[in-house]
Design an enzyme around this catalytic site. Structure first.
Site, PDB file in Angstrom:
ATOM      1  N   CYS A   1       6.490  15.221 -66.836  1.00  0.00           N
ATOM      2  CA  CYS A   1       6.392  16.663 -67.032  1.00  0.00           C
ATOM      3  C   CYS A   1       6.160  17.334 -65.681  1.00  0.00           C
ATOM      4  O   CYS A   1       5.392  16.831 -64.855  1.00  0.00           O
ATOM      5  CB  CYS A   1       5.229  16.968 -67.976  1.00  0.00           C
ATOM      6  SG  CYS A   1       4.961  18.716 -68.295  1.00  0.00           S
TER       7      CYS A   1
ATOM      8  N   GLU B   1       9.766  20.626 -74.711  1.00  0.00           N
ATOM      9  CA  GLU B   1       9.666  22.065 -74.401  1.00  0.00           C
ATOM     10  C   GLU B   1       9.058  22.843 -75.560  1.00  0.00           C
ATOM     11  O   GLU B   1       8.275  23.777 -75.342  1.00  0.00           O
ATOM     12  CB  GLU B   1      11.022  22.635 -73.992  1.00  0.00           C
ATOM     13  CG  GLU B   1      11.648  21.975 -72.771  1.00  0.00           C
ATOM     14  CD  GLU B   1      10.720  21.822 -71.576  1.00  0.00           C
ATOM     15  OE1 GLU B   1       9.850  22.690 -71.349  1.00  0.00           O
ATOM     16  OE2 GLU B   1      10.859  20.818 -70.851  1.00  0.00           O
TER      17      GLU B   1
ATOM     18  N   HIS C   1       5.399  22.674 -75.323  1.00  0.00           N
ATOM     19  CA  HIS C   1       4.846  23.634 -74.353  1.00  0.00           C
ATOM     20  C   HIS C   1       4.659  25.004 -74.999  1.00  0.00           C
ATOM     21  O   HIS C   1       3.673  25.687 -74.726  1.00  0.00           O
ATOM     22  CB  HIS C   1       5.761  23.777 -73.137  1.00  0.00           C
ATOM     23  CG  HIS C   1       5.582  22.710 -72.116  1.00  0.00           C
ATOM     24  ND1 HIS C   1       4.380  22.483 -71.468  1.00  0.00           N
ATOM     25  CD2 HIS C   1       6.449  21.806 -71.608  1.00  0.00           C
ATOM     26  CE1 HIS C   1       4.527  21.488 -70.622  1.00  0.00           C
ATOM     27  NE2 HIS C   1       5.774  21.057 -70.679  1.00  0.00           N
TER      28      HIS C   1
END
Length: 169
Positions: free
Chosen positions: A92, A135, A138
């Site tokens: 990441c 993603e 996130h």
């Protein structure tokens, strides 16, 4: 413009991102900045919270710029399908220098808006499915380290604390 990427420990990375109400020139600039930042890192994906903007936007390109058709922009994404299971090493941009094996779906279908405000849907398998899930995490305030348990997680957290104390994080 290339923006700084927040690192593990920054509270913005732990917040659930908000939906984008309308695609404005500021949102278009944000997307351009996200693309520039992702390619400069280099990475295969970047979510807006990673550059300090708590909005539900991510960009992904598993070709890392080699395929002009490879860039995917998703605004207000949602999963349509997630199935299967893959175990692969994952890193990441917000945890530079650290990798771990994380369980992810082998196939994922995501729908959302493109940068013109049109709804679109993309299917990913393998690395692309992994990138979609990474993603999306996130956008929900999670990082891959949050999927780890026990010694593996503890080792990474201790190393980050040590780097922080030394002023290198």
């Amino acid at each position: 413009m290339i923006r700084p990427i927040l690192k593990y420990g920054d509270s913005t990375l732990q917040q659930k991102a908000s939906n984008v109400a309308t695609i404005t020139p500021d949102i278009e600039r944000l997307i351009d900045d996200m693309i520039d930042t992702m390619y400069a890192a280099p990475g295969v994906g970047l979510a807006a919270p990673q550059i300090g903007v708590p909005l539900r936007i991510f960009v992904v390109d598993v070709s890392v710029g080699r395929d002009p058709e490879g860039l995917i922009v998703m605004i207000n994404p949602q999963f349509v399908v997630r199935e299967g299971m893959q175990l692969e090493e994952e890193g990441c941009l917000s945890l530079p220098g650290f990798e771990a094996t994380v369980v992810r779906p082998t196939r994922a279908v995501v729908k959302g808006l493109d940068r013109d405000g049109n709804e679109h849907q993309r299917e990913g398998t393998g690395l692309l499915a992994r990138a979609f899930q990474h993603e999306m995490d996130h956008l929900d305030g999670r990082l891959f380290i949050d999927h780890l348990r026990g010694i593996k997680r503890d080792v990474i957290v201790r190393k980050i604390k040590k780097l922080t104390r030394a002023g290198k994080w």
